[in-house]
Design an enzyme around this catalytic site. Structure first.
Site, mmCIF file in Angstrom:
data_model
loop_
_atom_site.group_PDB
_atom_site.id
_atom_site.type_symbol
_atom_site.label_atom_id
_atom_site.label_comp_id
_atom_site.label_asym_id
_atom_site.label_seq_id
_atom_site.Cartn_x
_atom_site.Cartn_y
_atom_site.Cartn_z
ATOM 1 C CG ASP A 145 -32.087 -30.142 -0.185
ATOM 2 O OD1 ASP A 145 -32.037 -28.967 0.217
ATOM 3 O OD2 ASP A 145 -33.143 -30.807 -0.212
ATOM 4 N N GLY A 173 -37.887 -32.217 12.428
ATOM 5 C CA GLY A 173 -37.654 -30.880 11.894
ATOM 6 C C GLY A 173 -36.340 -30.264 12.334
ATOM 7 C CG ASP A 231 -36.972 -34.853 -2.720
ATOM 8 O OD1 ASP A 231 -36.743 -35.848 -3.424
ATOM 9 O OD2 ASP A 231 -36.628 -34.779 -1.531
ATOM 10 N N GLY A 267 -39.687 -30.276 5.337
ATOM 11 C CA GLY A 267 -39.944 -30.918 6.619
ATOM 12 C C GLY A 267 -39.062 -30.378 7.730
ATOM 13 N NE ARG A 268 -33.389 -32.063 7.146
ATOM 14 C CZ ARG A 268 -32.337 -32.802 7.244
ATOM 15 N NH1 ARG A 268 -31.741 -32.905 8.392
ATOM 16 N NH2 ARG A 268 -31.869 -33.432 6.206
ATOM 17 N NE ARG A 271 -36.687 -27.870 -2.221
ATOM 18 C CZ ARG A 271 -35.631 -28.253 -1.531
ATOM 19 N NH1 ARG A 271 -35.115 -29.441 -1.741
ATOM 20 N NH2 ARG A 271 -35.105 -27.465 -0.621
HETATM 21 P P1 AMP Z 1 -33.735 -35.155 2.181
HETATM 22 O O1 AMP Z 1 -33.401 -36.594 1.930
HETATM 23 O O2 AMP Z 1 -32.902 -34.506 3.246
HETATM 24 O O3 AMP Z 1 -33.787 -34.346 0.925
HETATM 25 O O4 AMP Z 1 -35.194 -35.135 2.788
HETATM 26 C C1 AMP Z 1 -36.324 -35.687 2.153
HETATM 27 C C2 AMP Z 1 -37.571 -35.185 2.839
HETATM 28 O O5 AMP Z 1 -37.550 -35.525 4.233
HETATM 29 C C3 AMP Z 1 -37.790 -33.688 2.787
HETATM 30 O O6 AMP Z 1 -39.161 -33.468 2.690
HETATM 31 C C4 AMP Z 1 -37.251 -33.236 4.113
HETATM 32 O O7 AMP Z 1 -37.801 -31.994 4.508
HETATM 33 C C5 AMP Z 1 -37.679 -34.372 5.037
HETATM 34 N N1 AMP Z 1 -36.808 -34.478 6.206
HETATM 35 C C6 AMP Z 1 -35.524 -34.921 6.240
HETATM 36 N N2 AMP Z 1 -35.033 -34.867 7.487
HETATM 37 C C7 AMP Z 1 -36.024 -34.387 8.278
HETATM 38 C C8 AMP Z 1 -36.137 -34.087 9.678
HETATM 39 N N3 AMP Z 1 -35.135 -34.256 10.523
HETATM 40 N N4 AMP Z 1 -37.319 -33.592 10.099
HETATM 41 C C9 AMP Z 1 -38.342 -33.398 9.260
HETATM 42 N N5 AMP Z 1 -38.306 -33.660 7.960
HETATM 43 C C10 AMP Z 1 -37.156 -34.138 7.453
HETATM 44 MG MG MG Z 2 -34.096 -32.533 0.332
#
Ligand code: AMP
Ligand code: MG
Length: 513
Positions: A279, A139, A269, A106-107, A203
């Site tokens: 991550d 993102g 993930d 997502g980012r 992952r």
């Molecule tokens: P995380 O907890 O950081 O592993 O994120 C879980 C999911 O949320 C993953 O699919 C990330 O890509 C998405 N995600 C987290 N932060 C953002 C953001 N600022 N913009 C877009 N997607 C995000």
């Molecule tokens: Mg992640």
């Protein structure tokens, strides 16, 4: 030969091997029948280099570029060069024990792969703008969490722990709005992009999503690609593959546990198929030894990902991976049997690592010694890292407790001193005839002198936010040799100072980054 970043040649081994989303539109959506989507980074106002990891540049065959210019334009997402086919991967995951469905990059977005002197690596920008997987988010990434990821990825590598790497940290010159503790106090913070590097960022969740949708052909294509490219040494077959992932994950958990690392968000993930740390979000390190410690405020109530739970949670995650791989293998029992062996794999790895920390070959006869050590470590606030580092300095005779006094947050009372003296005497006897200098060197090679503790990184975040952008490179310099005592940086290797005890960013972090 060194090539400037903007002249690096990008390959597309992931994109050519695996089916693409036919839609190229950037809006959030469900992506079915595909493992990735083509994306474009969203340009930023004024990308400026804040930090660079020379060792990662060397792997790729490139060197540190000037703070602004064509190379940093690439790292800031403002310039997509010929040959780059940027993509966001499609994956799902179990978050905090619940199936979350499609998640995806997502980012983060990969620019493609680069083959350099160190091998072939995927190069990914984290924070380069929205993708079809951004859901309701932007993102983007803020500077504070990007500094944390950059520093810790490289520190982990230098500590000897398998990890994704970080090449560069770029300030975007644009604000990002975040509500750090989800309490209605949103504010604009400086934005940043980390360039991450790894053989692959696949992952557990990349396998879970097609399995959950019964897209078995897609699942098989992914498995075959990952096995042939990244597990070339592993015998053929799904069972052997799963066993290797279990073995690597068990080893990784033992390394995290030994160093006192708490990942913070061990969702499926966020577990790498390669068994490397991936991550870096609301992670932390044990300062005071507390088996229930987690730095992640989102997880305070349940404590699912606290220090002592990590090996068991990894097994739970491996069970989800095993289930996802099951359609590829007729005999599900064979995968289950492998999973059952994980506990023994972990136990052996932990014993070996704990033994090394203690300067002993730990065997069953040492159970009493170890039980008493953990009991003592919890009896008064004791620093996990300093305790083991100083244990190597304990003299064979005389005042054995003296070298350890630095590890205590509150000085031990007489009762505790007596118990420690008894334990240290038993430990000395157990160490037997080892040459003290040799044992000390062996222990110092596994017990870190310095770690990127949250309060240390928080100081650097403060420095960068007030304009001292060289602070990240300076800290990384110290963390390059974490097992070597560096008297000039002794303050950073000390106990957590009182000001950091309950400070945001030090003991309390959230997923908001
Ligand atoms: P995380 O907890 O950081 O592993 O994120 C879980 C999911 O949320 C993953 O699919 C990330 O890509 C998405 N995600 C987290 N932060 C953002 C953001 N600022 N913009 C877009 N997607 C995000
Ligand atoms: Mg992640």
């Amino acid at each position: 030969m060194n090539i400037s970043v903007e002249d690096l040649r990008f390959g597309d081994r992931f994109q050519t091997a695996l089916p693409a989303d036919s839609d190229t539109d950037p809006w959030p959506r469900e992506v079915r029948g595909a493992l990735w989507s083509a994306v474009r980074p969203t340009p930023v106002r004024s990308p400026t280099l804040v930090a660079w990891a020379d060792e990662v540049g060397t792997l790729l065959g490139t060197t540190r570029p000037p703070a602004i210019g064509p190379a940093v334009d690439v790292l800031g997402g403002n310039r997509v060069t010929d040959g780059m086919r940027p993509f966001a991967a499609c994956y799902g995951g179990h978050q905090f024990g619940q199936w979350a469905g499609q998640l995806g990059d997502g980012r983060a977005m990969a620019l493609g792969d680069v083959t350099g002197p160190g091998g072939t690596f995927e190069v990914q920008l984290k924070g380069a703008g929205p993708t079809p997987y951004s859901r309701t988010a932007d993102g983007r990434a803020v500077m504070r969490s990007s500094i944390r990821e950059f520093i810790c990825s490289e520190a982990m590598f230098h500590l000897g722990v398998p990890t994704t790497r970080a090449l560069a940290l770029v300030a975007t010159g644009e604000p990002v709005v975040r509500d750090m503790f989800y309490d209605g106090h949103a504010k604009a913070e400086p934005g940043a992009i980390v360039t991450r590097v790894a053989p692959t960022f696949v992952r557990f969740g990349n396998f879970e999503l097609p399995a959950s949708r019964r897209e078995n052909e897609l699942l098989r294509t992914l498995y075959e690609h990952v096995h042939s490219v990244h597990f070339a040494e592993t015998p053929a077959g799904v069972v052997a593959f799963f066993e290797e992932v279990c073995r690597r994950t068990a080893e990784l958990m033992a390394q995290w546990m030994a160093l006192g690392f708490v990942h913070g968000v061990m969702n499926t993930d966020n577990l790498s198929i390669l068994g490397v740390t991936i991550d870096y979000g609301p992670y932390g390190w044990l300062d005071v030894f507390d088996p229930d410690f987690t730095p992640n405020t989102t997880d305070y109530r349940e404590g699912r990902y606290r220090w002592r739970q990590q090996p068991a949670v990894a097994q739970w995650n491996l069970a989800r991976l095993g289930r996802a791989l099951a359609p590829l293998h007729g005999d599900v029992n064979a995968l289950d049997e492998v999973l059952q062996r994980y506990s023994a794999m972990y136990a052996a790895a932990w014993r070996r690592r704990l033994g090394a920390k203690l300067g002993l070959d730990v065997g069953d006869a040492d159970d009493a010694l170890i039980t008493e050590m953990f009991s003592l470590l919890t009896a008064a606030e004791t620093d996990w890292t300093i305790f083991f580092r100083r244990l190597a300095d304990v003299p064979r005779d005389g005042d054995r407790l003296a070298p350890l006094l630095d590890a205590f947050y509150t000085p031990p009372d007489d009762g505790l001193r007596t118990r420690w003296a008894g334990w240290l005497a038993a430990w000395t006897v157990r160490g037997g005839g080892q040459d003290p200098a040799h044992r000390r060197a062996r222990m110092n090679a596994v017990n870190a002198w310095i770690l990127p503790r949250n309060w240390v990184v928080q100081e650097v975040i403060g420095a960068v936010e007030s304009g001292d952008i060289t602070a990240v490179d300076r800290l990384l310099d110290v963390l390059r040799t974490p097992y070597v005592e560096q008297p000039g940086s002794a303050r950073l290797a000390g106990r957590r100072p009182d000001w950091a005890k309950n400070k945001a960013g030090c003991s309390a972090l959230s997923c908001s980054s």
